[in-house]
Design a protein around this motif. Sequence first.
Motif, mmCIF file in Angstrom:
data_model
loop_
_atom_site.group_PDB
_atom_site.id
_atom_site.type_symbol
_atom_site.label_atom_id
_atom_site.label_comp_id
_atom_site.label_asym_id
_atom_site.label_seq_id
_atom_site.Cartn_x
_atom_site.Cartn_y
_atom_site.Cartn_z
ATOM 1 N N PRO A 78 -57.805 103.345 -45.220
ATOM 2 C CA PRO A 78 -57.862 104.497 -44.602
ATOM 3 C C PRO A 78 -56.776 105.186 -43.820
ATOM 4 O O PRO A 78 -56.104 104.080 -43.247
ATOM 5 N N PRO A 79 -56.232 106.340 -43.743
ATOM 6 C CA PRO A 79 -55.147 106.649 -43.190
ATOM 7 C C PRO A 79 -55.242 106.432 -41.683
ATOM 8 O O PRO A 79 -56.152 106.412 -40.832
ATOM 9 N N GLY A 80 -54.163 105.874 -40.985
ATOM 10 C CA GLY A 80 -54.321 105.338 -39.811
ATOM 11 C C GLY A 80 -54.649 103.949 -39.462
ATOM 12 O O GLY A 80 -54.654 103.577 -38.088
ATOM 13 N N SER A 81 -55.224 103.362 -40.465
ATOM 14 C CA SER A 81 -55.630 102.034 -40.162
ATOM 15 C C SER A 81 -54.541 101.099 -40.013
ATOM 16 O O SER A 81 -53.401 101.427 -40.848
ATOM 17 N N THR A 82 -54.713 99.891 -39.599
ATOM 18 C CA THR A 82 -53.828 98.864 -39.598
ATOM 19 C C THR A 82 -54.327 97.512 -40.182
ATOM 20 O O THR A 82 -55.640 97.281 -40.355
ATOM 21 N N LEU A 83 -53.419 96.818 -40.810
ATOM 22 C CA LEU A 83 -53.831 95.455 -41.428
ATOM 23 C C LEU A 83 -53.949 94.407 -40.560
ATOM 24 O O LEU A 83 -53.223 94.236 -39.456
ATOM 25 N N LYS A 84 -55.112 93.672 -40.443
ATOM 26 C CA LYS A 84 -55.214 92.690 -39.644
ATOM 27 C C LYS A 84 -54.865 91.274 -40.145
ATOM 28 O O LYS A 84 -55.092 90.896 -41.380
#
Length: 84
Positions: A78-84
């Motif tokens: 999703p837009p604005g998400s960051t990879l962890k």
Amino acid sequence: MHSEIEDWNNGWFGIRLSVSPQEIQELISQLQELLGDHDQHFHISSDYKEASGLGDIQISVKETSEVDNLFLSSLAIPPGSTLK
């Protein structure tokens, strides 16, 4: 279901398929049937109400002699998400 064909103007095409939650369950069910019967297949077919478009997709179990030319990717981030 709803489908769209996208002409990428380079000899390749994209297909977008949108399904309802109920259709997702039916798709899962039919895919599970294929796990039990590799000789079976099913179709996702058009209602042919438009002048043109995607007519039919046949889903079957790949033969060992068939060369892979597609692959599954992961879910979209999703837009604005960051990879962890």
